[in-house]
Design a protein around this motif. Sequence first.
Motif, PDB file in Angstrom:
ATOM      1  N   ARG A 149       0.868  -1.177   0.000  1.00  0.00           N
ATOM      2  CA  ARG A 149       0.000   0.000   0.000  1.00  0.00           C
ATOM      3  C   ARG A 149       0.894   1.211   0.000  1.00  0.00           C
ATOM      4  O   ARG A 149       1.841   1.285   0.776  1.00  0.00           O
ATOM      5  N   VAL A 163       4.163   0.828   1.941  1.00  0.00           N
ATOM      6  CA  VAL A 163       4.275  -0.034   3.123  1.00  0.00           C
ATOM      7  C   VAL A 163       3.888  -1.449   2.713  1.00  0.00           C
ATOM      8  O   VAL A 163       2.877  -1.659   2.039  1.00  0.00           O
ATOM      9  N   GLU A 165      -3.566 -10.831  11.730  1.00  0.00           N
ATOM     10  CA  GLU A 165      -3.901  -9.594  11.024  1.00  0.00           C
ATOM     11  C   GLU A 165      -4.154  -8.480  12.040  1.00  0.00           C
ATOM     12  O   GLU A 165      -3.809  -7.319  11.801  1.00  0.00           O
ATOM     13  N   ALA A 166      -4.737  -8.859  13.174  1.00  0.00           N
ATOM     14  CA  ALA A 166      -4.932  -7.864  14.226  1.00  0.00           C
ATOM     15  C   ALA A 166      -3.593  -7.488  14.855  1.00  0.00           C
ATOM     16  O   ALA A 166      -3.401  -6.365  15.299  1.00  0.00           O
ATOM     17  N   ALA A 167      -2.658  -8.443  14.875  1.00  0.00           N
ATOM     18  CA  ALA A 167      -1.398  -8.203  15.573  1.00  0.00           C
ATOM     19  C   ALA A 167      -0.402  -7.408  14.747  1.00  0.00           C
ATOM     20  O   ALA A 167       0.449  -6.716  15.298  1.00  0.00           O
ATOM     21  N   CYS A 168      -0.470  -7.511  13.436  1.00  0.00           N
ATOM     22  CA  CYS A 168       0.526  -6.839  12.594  1.00  0.00           C
ATOM     23  C   CYS A 168       0.345  -5.328  12.660  1.00  0.00           C
ATOM     24  O   CYS A 168      -0.731  -4.823  12.382  1.00  0.00           O
ATOM     25  N   PRO A 169       1.399  -4.601  13.007  1.00  0.00           N
ATOM     26  CA  PRO A 169       1.265  -3.140  13.104  1.00  0.00           C
ATOM     27  C   PRO A 169       1.394  -2.423  11.762  1.00  0.00           C
ATOM     28  O   PRO A 169       1.382  -1.209  11.726  1.00  0.00           O
ATOM     29  N   TYR A 170       1.579  -3.168  10.681  1.00  0.00           N
ATOM     30  CA  TYR A 170       1.867  -2.523   9.403  1.00  0.00           C
ATOM     31  C   TYR A 170       0.838  -2.853   8.323  1.00  0.00           C
ATOM     32  O   TYR A 170       1.119  -2.693   7.143  1.00  0.00           O
ATOM     33  N   HIS A 171      -0.282  -3.354   8.712  1.00  0.00           N
ATOM     34  CA  HIS A 171      -1.318  -3.725   7.744  1.00  0.00           C
ATOM     35  C   HIS A 171      -0.711  -4.552   6.607  1.00  0.00           C
ATOM     36  O   HIS A 171      -0.943  -4.294   5.432  1.00  0.00           O
ATOM     37  N   ARG A 214      -0.858  -7.979   6.357  1.00  0.00           N
ATOM     38  CA  ARG A 214      -1.452  -9.284   6.096  1.00  0.00           C
ATOM     39  C   ARG A 214      -2.770  -9.123   5.359  1.00  0.00           C
ATOM     40  O   ARG A 214      -3.463  -8.129   5.512  1.00  0.00           O
ATOM     41  N   ARG A 215      -3.061 -10.105   4.538  1.00  0.00           N
ATOM     42  CA  ARG A 215      -4.287 -10.073   3.742  1.00  0.00           C
ATOM     43  C   ARG A 215      -5.016 -11.396   3.938  1.00  0.00           C
ATOM     44  O   ARG A 215      -4.393 -12.451   3.949  1.00  0.00           O
TER      45      ARG A 215
END
Lengths: 325, 427, 200
Positions: A147, A179, A220-226, A228-229
């Motif tokens: 992104r 990112v 996906e909730a844990a990743c601070p960088y968005h 995961r898909r």
Amino acid sequence: MTVDNADDSSRDERAGTSSGPTLPILNQPSSRRTALKAAGAALGLAAFGKAVSPLWSIPENVSVDEFLQQHYKELTDDEKRRVFERLEAETQRQYGKDVTISDPPPIPGVRFGYAINLSKCNGNGACMEACNQENNHHRGVDQSYIRVLEMTKGSMDMEHGTTSYDHSVPQEDKFYMPVQCQQCENPPCVTACPVEATWREDDGIVVVDYNWCIGCRYCEAACPYHARRFNWEPPEIPADEVNPDQGYLSNRIRPQGTMEKCHFCLHRTREGRLPACLEACPTGARLFGDLNDPDSDINWVLQNKRVFVLKEELGTQPNFFYFFD
Amino acid sequence: MPSMTAQKQTSLASPDAIRSYPRFLWWGLGEATNGGLGFYVWMFVLTAISLVGANAWAHQVAEGMIVTNMTDHVSWGLYIANFTFCVGLAAGGVMMVIPAYLYDDEEMHKVVIIGEAVAIAAIVMSTLSVVVDLGRPDRFWHLIPLIGRVNWPVSMLTWDVIVLNGYLLINLHIVGYLLYMRYLGRKPNPKWYVPFVFLSIIWAISIHTVTAFLYCGLGGRPFWNTALLAPRFLASAFVSGPAFIILVMRILRLTTGYAAPPGPARTLIQIIRVAMTINLVMLASEIFTLFYTGGAHGASAQYLYFGSHGHYGLVPWIWTATAFNLVGTALFFMPAALERGSIRIAACLLCIAGIWIEKGMGLIIPGFIPSTLHEIVEYSPSLVEWKVTAGIWAFGFLLLTVLLKLIATVFTGDYEAGPIRGPSSGQ
Amino acid sequence: MSGAAMQRAHSAPGSTTEPAPARDREVELPARSADSREKFTVSIRRPSGPPRVATGLTDLQGNAVTAACSTCHTTRPPDHENRRATDLDDFHSGMSFSHGTVSCLACHDERNYDALKLADGRRLAFTDVMTLCGQCHGPQMNAYNHGAHGGMTGYWDLSRGPRVKNNCIDCHDPHAPQFPKMQPTFKPRDRFLDHTRTEH
Ligand code: SF4
Ligand code: SF4
């Protein structure tokens, strides 16, 4: 506490038979009520079967082999080969394309790093498109692991950024920040996963076993960088656009209901090639290499440029760096 | 039924009566499904709603999670929100045990078993909420220790799965044992249940703490990443659990005549008063920190309470919850709340609804808005999600009804051909 | 593989500007590190020679007639004062020029218009244009040499395959070197993503 054994229950049964029907439900005062209850139960069961009938279409898509498949790390080479063959056949059946699924291992001694020159990036998004094509992403939503944020000059706060800009780039008062997965050394997504479906490989790439993931989306909730898909639906890709050069842990077509993420194009980079997003970048803002090689380009950048990582305060220790000229 | 009586007495007469536990369960099922027209209508409606939910879920599994309104930005929605509330309910149900045993409050014991029953139903509901949230329920076995591959002790979700199942087993044992002994007319042997009761108290605290850790352990989500989350969860569980039990007791009294003396309900109200006050104080200090400091940490709270960048999706939800909680608490503090009556019931309903929103839509959803890249993607549950959630609640109520029916039958001795009418059962 | 991605890198903006030198040849440079593992090399794409200018005429076959620079310039005296397209009274007047205030002859060799000229007066073939750029753009050149400037394709690992890097003029029009504006064509289309929020 629920102690029971066979001879006891058979004795009870015998006792039951002698004194009438065993089932207490049949001993109720009203036989009509009992009959109604039984009918109700039968009806309920039938209705339940009808209600979940959409599930019966699933066995066509999920074979027994797939259901029983073990975790990637527990597969022998032989089993892997069979799994890959099965997946190739499935892709052929579902997408009408002959593909090869490989599984290149990490190159010993190599640790991958990626850097982006924010003075160069102009936000044109060619990397996103290349990612979409290289990695067999769902075409319906123009999915991509990258992104690009349009940020306001003078602020590093993503609050002032947007990904949905739609004008010619670059704008005077903006800078652009792509990112994607930062391939953290200390990845919160891996910590989160309840079934070890995602882990960090020796070359630093965090991968997902798409056949082990249960789709809980905790990572996906844990990743601070968005980064995961999730595959909310089965990806749609026209046969002529399917990239046949596929890796088991990377760009093979992902099953519905599982998590995926950027894998630094490991089917390419573990063969020595550059990632697709880097090759696509028209501004040359992207830089990829081996952090363990002191002479690598990426190490020159780390030593000679002012480099930062995103959200350093979270302690994720990304292997993905940003710098300005 | 003479034959039945005869049969039971035979089995009871044998010294190892415990071996007929399955028979007791079977008998219990029969008892629990007996009732009047109202009862059958109630069961029928619940079954119908459960089936609607099951059908919606089946569609979701077949067609993909795309039928929900969750996205990569808001990757958890109504299911996990409901899960969080149900865990609280389960924990709160059992925390009632604490005063009963701590202060040796004899009267409380009658309430305790209700609490345990609520806990069982709530745990089943929360487990179902997680299952329906999985993208690949067919791979559920990956979560089972030894067969699958669990990321223990690192992943909080693994912990949660383990503690929830453990909790379910403990409570099943306690309720089952107490009922069975009562049914046999024996005095329960403390050795067989008191240690489990204490275990379940600790466990109740742990399930809710672990559930809070699930969220507050995520550094990338500033809205959740607060040490106050677990205490807040516990405090609100101490409200929703007792409030729910009060409602259940009321219904039981009206429908089955299973009545506890007024004392326990008063104790529960006292607990609620304290817990709700603590909950509100913690909430207030949370809000103060978020808004007074401002900055990125407050972005979600800003969105939640006042909307941000022209998006107001959760604003009505949270203000509704706030109003419910405040009014509910005020009602609880009215002297009338100590008496049986509509004030008490209204207070319970308001607090339950308020906490359901606050812990669900008001906590889980804003954690994702704005996203980690500060994008705003709003969320409101899809029809499928509502159906599935309603189905889960209906199933939970179904289960609870059966359990309560059984409890009421056994404890009021209101079953035909009751095996024991002796002095031992009259205690 | 990403045929499209390759394509894109090769048709980088800047290559459409006039005059367009042919850029087919690639020249191998020795790999930076002397590591014997590195069996392959980094090569830089290079123009094939001096540019040719369109005359606007067509020959009998209908093909455009192009002329070498020297065709005209041998007949005209050099003017060191020319710095802008508007300074020109005849040819090239439509050209956009925006490269500081250097004069045309700072880079073009007035003794041989089919070649370039370094600052010290030495002649430089068009194929070696990067040497010319590097005279002034030292930091960029330095970054380029370390992979921190300029696009590339091929292999990061030279023990497994070669790498090809863009030339300066692949991306920068020498007469107006600022990287051109682009229109993004590929945007995420996530469900419920608010596409109107472009400013706040
Ligand atoms: S960026 Fe996100 S997905 Fe990538 S390794 Fe870090 S936490 Fe995991
Ligand atoms: S979605 Fe898959 S990879 Fe992510 S935490 Fe759940 S099981 Fe692990």
